[in-house]
Every structure is written in C-alpha cells, then in structure tokens.
Design a protein around this motif. Structure first.
Motif, PDB file in Angstrom:
ATOM      1  N   SER A  39      34.548 -30.153  -9.353  1.00 18.14           N
ATOM      2  CA  SER A  39      35.829 -31.082  -9.661  1.00 18.14           C
ATOM      3  C   SER A  39      36.721 -31.112  -8.473  1.00 18.14           C
ATOM      4  O   SER A  39      37.470 -32.208  -8.702  1.00 18.14           O
ATOM      5  N   LEU A  40      36.992 -30.134  -7.598  1.00 20.91           N
ATOM      6  CA  LEU A  40      37.821 -30.046  -6.657  1.00 20.91           C
ATOM      7  C   LEU A  40      37.460 -31.203  -5.734  1.00 20.91           C
ATOM      8  O   LEU A  40      38.292 -31.987  -5.094  1.00 20.91           O
ATOM      9  N   LEU A  41      36.205 -31.623  -5.482  1.00 18.76           N
ATOM     10  CA  LEU A  41      35.925 -32.548  -4.266  1.00 18.76           C
ATOM     11  C   LEU A  41      36.137 -33.890  -5.061  1.00 18.76           C
ATOM     12  O   LEU A  41      36.568 -34.853  -4.445  1.00 18.76           O
ATOM     13  N   ARG A  42      36.046 -34.074  -6.230  1.00 21.59           N
ATOM     14  CA  ARG A  42      36.551 -35.336  -6.920  1.00 21.59           C
ATOM     15  C   ARG A  42      37.976 -35.514  -6.833  1.00 21.59           C
ATOM     16  O   ARG A  42      38.439 -36.501  -6.620  1.00 21.59           O
ATOM     17  N   VAL A  43      38.717 -34.393  -7.025  1.00 22.95           N
ATOM     18  CA  VAL A  43      40.098 -34.549  -7.005  1.00 22.95           C
ATOM     19  C   VAL A  43      40.537 -34.752  -5.823  1.00 22.95           C
ATOM     20  O   VAL A  43      41.494 -35.506  -5.385  1.00 22.95           O
ATOM     21  N   PHE A  44      40.120 -34.144  -4.553  1.00 21.06           N
ATOM     22  CA  PHE A  44      40.497 -34.215  -3.408  1.00 21.06           C
ATOM     23  C   PHE A  44      40.064 -35.571  -2.670  1.00 21.06           C
ATOM     24  O   PHE A  44      40.764 -36.264  -2.151  1.00 21.06           O
ATOM     25  N   ALA A  45      38.837 -36.026  -3.149  1.00 15.78           N
ATOM     26  CA  ALA A  45      38.625 -37.578  -2.715  1.00 15.78           C
ATOM     27  C   ALA A  45      39.664 -38.566  -3.320  1.00 15.78           C
ATOM     28  O   ALA A  45      40.127 -39.303  -2.549  1.00 15.78           O
ATOM     29  N   ALA A  46      39.968 -38.255  -4.518  1.00 10.99           N
ATOM     30  CA  ALA A  46      40.760 -39.227  -5.149  1.00 10.99           C
ATOM     31  C   ALA A  46      42.250 -39.373  -4.642  1.00 10.99           C
ATOM     32  O   ALA A  46      42.847 -40.213  -4.332  1.00 10.99           O
ATOM     33  N   LEU A  47      42.644 -38.054  -4.526  1.00  5.91           N
ATOM     34  CA  LEU A  47      44.117 -37.783  -3.970  1.00  5.91           C
ATOM     35  C   LEU A  47      44.072 -38.358  -2.749  1.00  5.91           C
ATOM     36  O   LEU A  47      45.311 -38.875  -2.064  1.00  5.91           O
ATOM     37  N   SER A  48      43.155 -38.034  -1.837  1.00  2.00           N
ATOM     38  CA  SER A  48      43.437 -38.407  -0.434  1.00  2.00           C
ATOM     39  C   SER A  48      43.285 -40.027  -0.159  1.00  2.00           C
ATOM     40  O   SER A  48      43.983 -40.633   0.352  1.00  2.00           O
ATOM     41  N   GLY A  49      42.309 -40.684  -1.291  1.00  2.00           N
ATOM     42  CA  GLY A  49      42.382 -42.335  -1.117  1.00  2.00           C
ATOM     43  C   GLY A  49      43.789 -42.615  -1.495  1.00  2.00           C
ATOM     44  O   GLY A  49      44.102 -43.534  -1.127  1.00  2.00           O
ATOM     45  N   ALA A  50      44.277 -42.091  -2.755  1.00  2.00           N
ATOM     46  CA  ALA A  50      45.663 -42.341  -3.107  1.00  2.00           C
ATOM     47  C   ALA A  50      46.608 -42.258  -2.018  1.00  2.00           C
ATOM     48  O   ALA A  50      47.617 -43.078  -1.896  1.00  2.00           O
ATOM     49  N   LEU A  51      46.570 -41.294  -1.420  1.00  2.00           N
ATOM     50  CA  LEU A  51      47.761 -41.111  -0.193  1.00  2.00           C
ATOM     51  C   LEU A  51      47.523 -42.180   0.618  1.00  2.00           C
ATOM     52  O   LEU A  51      48.459 -42.562   1.309  1.00  2.00           O
ATOM     53  N   LEU A  52      46.132 -42.304   1.401  1.00  2.00           N
ATOM     54  CA  LEU A  52      45.878 -43.495   2.246  1.00  2.00           C
ATOM     55  C   LEU A  52      46.304 -44.780   1.791  1.00  2.00           C
ATOM     56  O   LEU A  52      46.846 -45.378   2.711  1.00  2.00           O
ATOM     57  N   VAL A  53      46.488 -45.016   0.595  1.00  4.97           N
ATOM     58  CA  VAL A  53      46.818 -46.327   0.070  1.00  4.97           C
ATOM     59  C   VAL A  53      48.055 -46.230  -0.390  1.00  4.97           C
ATOM     60  O   VAL A  53      48.850 -47.446   0.095  1.00  4.97           O
TER      61      VAL A  53
ATOM     62  N   PHE B 213      41.606 -41.867  -9.236  1.00  5.17           N
ATOM     63  CA  PHE B 213      42.449 -42.619  -8.194  1.00  5.17           C
ATOM     64  C   PHE B 213      43.237 -43.604  -8.542  1.00  5.17           C
ATOM     65  O   PHE B 213      44.638 -43.601  -8.308  1.00  5.17           O
ATOM     66  N   ALA B 214      42.778 -44.527  -9.535  1.00  6.60           N
ATOM     67  CA  ALA B 214      43.643 -45.388 -10.258  1.00  6.60           C
ATOM     68  C   ALA B 214      44.850 -44.494 -11.233  1.00  6.60           C
ATOM     69  O   ALA B 214      45.785 -45.191 -11.359  1.00  6.60           O
ATOM     70  N   VAL B 215      44.465 -43.548 -11.578  1.00 12.80           N
ATOM     71  CA  VAL B 215      45.555 -42.664 -12.506  1.00 12.80           C
ATOM     72  C   VAL B 215      46.821 -42.501 -11.549  1.00 12.80           C
ATOM     73  O   VAL B 215      47.720 -42.389 -12.194  1.00 12.80           O
ATOM     74  N   ILE B 216      46.523 -42.005 -10.416  1.00  9.60           N
ATOM     75  CA  ILE B 216      47.477 -41.465  -9.674  1.00  9.60           C
ATOM     76  C   ILE B 216      47.938 -42.272  -8.465  1.00  9.60           C
ATOM     77  O   ILE B 216      49.377 -42.000  -7.969  1.00  9.60           O
ATOM     78  N   VAL B 217      47.238 -43.382  -7.914  1.00  5.61           N
ATOM     79  CA  VAL B 217      47.683 -44.320  -6.796  1.00  5.61           C
ATOM     80  C   VAL B 217      49.099 -45.075  -7.266  1.00  5.61           C
ATOM     81  O   VAL B 217      49.940 -44.998  -6.355  1.00  5.61           O
ATOM     82  N   ILE B 218      49.272 -45.687  -8.330  1.00  3.93           N
ATOM     83  CA  ILE B 218      50.590 -46.165  -8.600  1.00  3.93           C
ATOM     84  C   ILE B 218      51.744 -45.310  -8.563  1.00  3.93           C
ATOM     85  O   ILE B 218      52.869 -45.635  -7.931  1.00  3.93           O
ATOM     86  N   GLN B 219      51.387 -44.276  -9.072  1.00  2.63           N
ATOM     87  CA  GLN B 219      52.596 -43.060  -8.990  1.00  2.63           C
ATOM     88  C   GLN B 219      53.158 -42.713  -7.680  1.00  2.63           C
ATOM     89  O   GLN B 219      54.147 -42.703  -7.327  1.00  2.63           O
ATOM     90  N   VAL B 220      52.045 -42.662  -6.961  1.00  4.04           N
ATOM     91  CA  VAL B 220      52.181 -42.326  -5.284  1.00  4.04           C
ATOM     92  C   VAL B 220      53.060 -43.551  -4.805  1.00  4.04           C
ATOM     93  O   VAL B 220      54.149 -43.374  -4.175  1.00  4.04           O
TER      94      VAL B 220
END
Length: 244
Positions: free
Chosen positions: A54-68, A121-128
């Motif tokens: 789960s942490l790997l998925r969260v970190f991957a999605a969060l990293s992508g959301a921050l990079l974008v 990623f889609a859930v959090i990127v717009i919020q970022v």
C-alpha cells in the motif's frame, strides 16, 4: 518527545472510546481492542507485507501528483492566461468523485498496479494544483518587484520568492493528499490484487473475520499517523524561517 506523548494520548483515547462502544453495542462485528490486538500481533508478518504494498502505491501516486501538480499550480498562479484557460477545467473536475473513473482506468491501463496508482493520483493531483495555485496568487506583488531590482532570471524568482512562499501550502497539501490517498486504498485495492491494506480489509469483511478487518483499519490509522508525523518533522527542517 512531544510527538510520542501526542501519539500515546491520542491512541489511548481512541482505545478507550473503542472499548466503550464495543462493550455498549456487544456486537461481534465490532470486536474489542484486546481481541483485535491479539489478531494484529498474530498477523504481524502478513500485515507488514500488505503495508509495504500500500505504501508503495501511495508514494508513487503522491510523487506523481507533486511532480505534476506543483509546476502546474505555479504556472497557473503566475499566468492569468493559463489560469483563464485551465481554471474552469479544474473547477469542473474538482468536485467529481474520482473513484467513479475506476472502470475507465481498468479498461485503459489494465488491472495491475498502474491503474491503482493512477486512480490515487487522479484523486489527489487536482487538490495539489489548486492549493499551490492559491498559495502563489497570495504572494504580495511587492516581493516580485523587489526581486526585479536584483535579477530577472526566472529560476532565481522561483528559488528565492515562489518556493519559500508556497512551502507552508505545499506541506498542508501533502497532509491532505496523504489522508485522501489512504482513504482511497479501499477502492483502489479491491480488485485483482492479493496485497494491500484495502484488499486485507475487504477480504476480512467478506469472510466476516472482524478482528482481522479491524486490524487492517487500525493499520491505516497507524500509517497515517506516522506519515503525518514525518511531514511535520520535515516541515520544521525545511521551513525553519517560520519558527520564532
């Protein structure tokens, strides 16, 4: 020592409330903390594997959301033309529950980890994007005017004005994103997977193994606390200029 005391107080309060509700309801679907703790300890090795997935998925999605999200938020915040172009799209997409796109991600990206990561990623990127844009637009124009007296280089403005000003908003956005990402695990990991805390909870619920189900829920709470405490520590290190 303060985070440790805070954790101990919060955890003890949670356990007391949990035990009281379990005793009042007397329902097997809500086992008491002791029974859950025994199952938690018995499954500790399995829980560790699910936590890692789960942490790997969260970190991957969060990293992508921050990079974008961070560069795009800065661009929208500094350019009125881009804001007029993309602002309405953000407002249109923001209230849509992103989990509704789960079948779309499954069709286009398959049933593996990629679709799960992209869903989070889609859930959090717009919020970022929205948080960073709002932080950039609140920077006083005088700061940029003063900076022009020294340099017109964009990377200097970014380094010495924009990034220090938006750091508090960035860390706040990361906290919110972590909470949303952990909450989304239940939906992201409920199909075609054998590892993940969301899968563990759903599997235990379907088997009416309520102590295991509560162990998974408790695990998400512990993950969230550790991640939030890590972000608090990192913010104190990075944003020392905000401390008196």
């Amino acid at each position: 020592m303060k985070p440790i005391k805070s954790f101990a107080w919060g955890f003890c309060s949670f356990v007391v409330v949990w035990w009281g509700v379990s005793w009042v309801t007397n329902n097997r679907s809500l086992p008491n903390p002791l029974e859950t703790a025994e199952r938690f300890w018995a499954l500790r090795e399995v829980l560790l594997i699910h936590t890692g997935a789960s942490l790997l998925r969260v970190f991957a999605a969060l990293s992508g959301a921050l990079l974008v999200g961070v560069p795009l938020g800065i661009l929208i915040g500094r350019s009125q033309r881009v804001d007029r172009l993309l602002g309405p799209l953000l407002y249109f997409l923001y209230p849509i529950p992103k989990v509704a796109f789960l079948p779309v991600f499954m069709i286009f990206f398959g049933l593996g980890n990629l679709s799960k990561i992209l869903l989070i990623f889609a859930v959090i990127v717009i919020q970022v994007i929205v948080s960073i844009r709002d932080a950039v637009t609140k920077i006083p124009p005088a700061y940029f005017q003063v900076m022009k007296n020294y340099t017109n280089q964009w990377h200097h403005v970014l380094r010495f004005v924009i990034l220090p000003a938006l750091m508090p908003a960035l860390f706040a956005s990361v906290r919110v994103s972590i909470g949303i990402a952990l909450a989304s695990l239940f939906f992201a990991e409920n199909y075609n997977t054998t590892y993940g805390v969301g899968y563990l909870i759903l599997s235990a619920w379907s088997k009416m193994d309520y102590p295991q189900m509560l162990s998974g829920i408790l695990l998400i709470a512990l993950m969230g606390y550790l991640l939030f405490a890590s972000i608090d520590w990192l913010e104190k290190v990075v944003c020392r200029y905000r401390q008196s």
